[in-house]
Enzyme design. Structure first.
Site, PDB file in Angstrom:
ATOM      1  CG  ASP A  86     -85.160 -92.300 -37.766  1.00 29.72           C
ATOM      2  OD1 ASP A  86     -86.544 -92.709 -38.014  1.00 29.72           O
ATOM      3  OD2 ASP A  86     -84.375 -91.995 -38.057  1.00 29.72           O
ATOM      4  CB  THR A 145     -90.030-104.297 -35.236  1.00 33.56           C
ATOM      5  OG1 THR A 145     -89.904-103.368 -36.234  1.00 33.56           O
ATOM      6  CG2 THR A 145     -88.820-105.634 -35.393  1.00 33.56           C
ATOM      7  CE  LYS A 189     -92.914 -81.601 -41.638  1.00 28.89           C
ATOM      8  NZ  LYS A 189     -92.774 -80.900 -40.568  1.00 28.89           N
ATOM      9  CD  GLU A 240     -92.749-105.867 -40.970  1.00 31.65           C
ATOM     10  OE1 GLU A 240     -91.953-106.056 -40.892  1.00 31.65           O
ATOM     11  OE2 GLU A 240     -93.291-106.643 -41.987  1.00 31.65           O
ATOM     12  CD  GLU A 262     -81.694-104.317 -37.447  1.00 29.31           C
ATOM     13  OE1 GLU A 262     -80.991-105.902 -36.155  1.00 29.31           O
ATOM     14  OE2 GLU A 262     -81.604-103.834 -37.032  1.00 29.31           O
ATOM     15  CG  ASP A 301     -73.753 -90.894 -38.135  1.00 27.87           C
ATOM     16  OD1 ASP A 301     -74.874 -92.058 -39.374  1.00 27.87           O
ATOM     17  OD2 ASP A 301     -73.542 -90.063 -38.963  1.00 27.87           O
ATOM     18  CD  GLU A 351     -80.692 -96.806 -33.018  1.00 28.31           C
ATOM     19  OE1 GLU A 351     -81.155 -97.021 -33.756  1.00 28.31           O
ATOM     20  OE2 GLU A 351     -80.739 -95.600 -33.119  1.00 28.31           O
ATOM     21  CG  ASP A 381     -93.869 -97.920 -42.331  1.00 28.58           C
ATOM     22  OD1 ASP A 381     -92.517 -97.283 -42.422  1.00 28.58           O
ATOM     23  OD2 ASP A 381     -94.781 -97.446 -41.414  1.00 28.58           O
TER      24      ASP A 381
HETATM   25  C1  LIG Z   1     -88.240 -95.732 -37.384  1.00 26.80           C
HETATM   26  S1  LIG Z   1     -85.794 -96.348 -36.900  1.00 26.80           S
HETATM   27  C2  LIG Z   1     -86.459 -98.140 -36.738  1.00 26.80           C
HETATM   28  C3  LIG Z   1     -85.470 -99.224 -36.302  1.00 26.80           C
HETATM   29  C4  LIG Z   1     -85.724-100.487 -36.033  1.00 26.80           C
HETATM   30  N1  LIG Z   1     -84.902-100.712 -37.115  1.00 26.80           N
HETATM   31  C5  LIG Z   1     -87.190-101.187 -36.320  1.00 26.80           C
HETATM   32  O1  LIG Z   1     -87.049-101.810 -37.161  1.00 26.80           O
HETATM   33  O2  LIG Z   1     -87.990-101.424 -35.168  1.00 26.80           O
HETATM   34  C6  LIG Z   1     -84.693 -96.175 -37.177  1.00 26.80           C
HETATM   35  C7  LIG Z   1     -83.528 -95.624 -36.490  1.00 26.80           C
HETATM   36  O3  LIG Z   1     -82.317 -95.335 -37.108  1.00 26.80           O
HETATM   37  C8  LIG Z   1     -81.451 -95.310 -36.330  1.00 26.80           C
HETATM   38  N2  LIG Z   1     -80.160 -94.198 -37.129  1.00 26.80           N
HETATM   39  C9  LIG Z   1     -81.084 -93.150 -38.028  1.00 26.80           C
HETATM   40  N3  LIG Z   1     -80.206 -92.803 -38.527  1.00 26.80           N
HETATM   41  C10 LIG Z   1     -78.688 -93.161 -37.708  1.00 26.80           C
HETATM   42  C11 LIG Z   1     -77.362 -93.636 -38.216  1.00 26.80           C
HETATM   43  N4  LIG Z   1     -76.658 -92.975 -38.996  1.00 26.80           N
HETATM   44  N5  LIG Z   1     -76.666 -94.247 -37.616  1.00 26.80           N
HETATM   45  C12 LIG Z   1     -77.081 -95.602 -37.090  1.00 26.80           C
HETATM   46  N6  LIG Z   1     -78.688 -95.075 -36.671  1.00 26.80           N
HETATM   47  C13 LIG Z   1     -79.252 -94.709 -37.229  1.00 26.80           C
HETATM   48  C14 LIG Z   1     -82.026 -94.295 -34.961  1.00 26.80           C
HETATM   49  O4  LIG Z   1     -81.799 -93.846 -34.672  1.00 26.80           O
HETATM   50  C15 LIG Z   1     -84.028 -95.102 -35.290  1.00 26.80           C
HETATM   51  O5  LIG Z   1     -83.594 -96.170 -33.576  1.00 26.80           O
END
Ligand SMILES: C[S@@+](CC[C@H](N)C(=O)[O-])C[C@H]1O[C@@H](n2cnc3c(N)ncnc32)[C@H](O)[C@@H]1O
Length: 247
Positions: free
Chosen positions: A154, A224, A158, A227, A79, A131, A104, A190
């Site tokens: 994310d 979650t 924009k 969502e 994931e 990353d 994460e 979403d």
């Molecule tokens: C909007 S949150 C959604 C979290 C989870 N998937 C959920 O549905 O509850 C997006 C997550 O992706 C992580 N993220 C963004 N870019 C990433 C990357 N390049 N590698 C690892 N994690 C990343 C962010 O830190 C954030 O916790």
């Protein structure tokens, strides 16, 4: 999400420097409960990743062996952006014969996942504060993953920030690299504009097949926070999936 000074300088001199990353939040304080879980169980669940220049990079030459990491041979689900681990821990609890690895960058999210893992006594999960791009490029062995999940990345809504989105044509070969032939790539968002982008990206992704239309909601995903927020705002949740073709 504003760009921080750290973002602009963090990747200088890294041999695998990325100009644009898909995240900003990496720090943040842990709650007492999160810190306690971290001190207690991080050594069991969190991969000790040697770093390059930045705290979310991967040192050149470092790879993981999933069988060694989990202490067994089992199907592996990856994931990307596992957040607070809601989906990851839920899925792992329901499927103890499969291993789950969460990538994460947000440390408090990883710590919260540890709180949940400890509370529920779930063992078949590992986490890496990394990353996803270098992890997919170099840390994970090729053809080692049965399923890649990206839930509510994310949105970077924009237009001038769209280049920061995780799901782009550039990430396709990286996901392709780690998936086993026949492996599945599942996505959900979403944010309609991002959903359209996902459908386009997987639709033209070399080495993948897809229906070309929205997938059924993946029933293995709990609702979650992200969502639920989308639903509360009246947005349609879109699922997209693609199959990694056998060469
Ligand atoms: C909007 S949150 C959604 C979290 C989870 N998937 C959920 O549905 O509850 C997006 C997550 O992706 C992580 N993220 C963004 N870019 C990433 C990357 N390049 N590698 C690892 N994690 C990343 C962010 O830190 C954030 O916790």
């Amino acid at each position: 999400m504003p760009e921080t000074a750290e973002d602009r300088t963090d990747h200088d001199e890294d041999p695998f420097r990325r100009e644009v990353v898909s995240f900003t939040r990496r720090g943040g304080r842990l709650t007492e409960r999160q810190q306690d879980a971290w001190d207690d169980v991080a050594h069991r669940f969190v991969v000790d990743v040697p770093r390059g220049r930045t705290s979310t990079s991967v040192a050149d030459g470092f790879t993981i062996d999933p069988a060694e990491l989990f202490g067994r041979d089992a199907p592996l689900v990856l994931e990307i952006g596992s957040g607070r681990g809601e989906s990851l821990v839920h899925a792992a609890r329901l499927d103890p014969d499969t291993d789950f690895l969460g990538l994460e960058v947000y440390v408090p999210g990883v710590a919260q996942t540890l709180v949940q893992l400890r509370h529920e006594g779930v063992e078949n999960v590992r986490l890496a504060v990394v990353d996803a791009v270098p992890a997919l490029t170099r840390m994970l062995p090729a053809e080692s993953v049965d399923e890649v999940r990206v839930w509510f990345p994310d949105p970077w809504h924009k237009k001038r920030h769209h280049k920061r989105r995780l799901v782009t044509d550039e990430v396709v070969p990286l996901v392709h690299r780690v998936l086993k032939p026949g492996g599945v790539w599942r996505l959900a968002t979403d944010w309609q504009d991002y959903a359209d982008q996902m459908l386009e990206v997987v639709g033209r992704a070399e080495g993948f097949t897809t229906s070309g239309d929205w997938a059924e909601r993946f029933e293995g995903r709990p609702i979650t926070k992200f969502e639920a927020k989308g639903i509360a705002k009246g947005r349609t949740i879109r699922d997209v999936s693609a199959l990694r073709m056998t060469p």
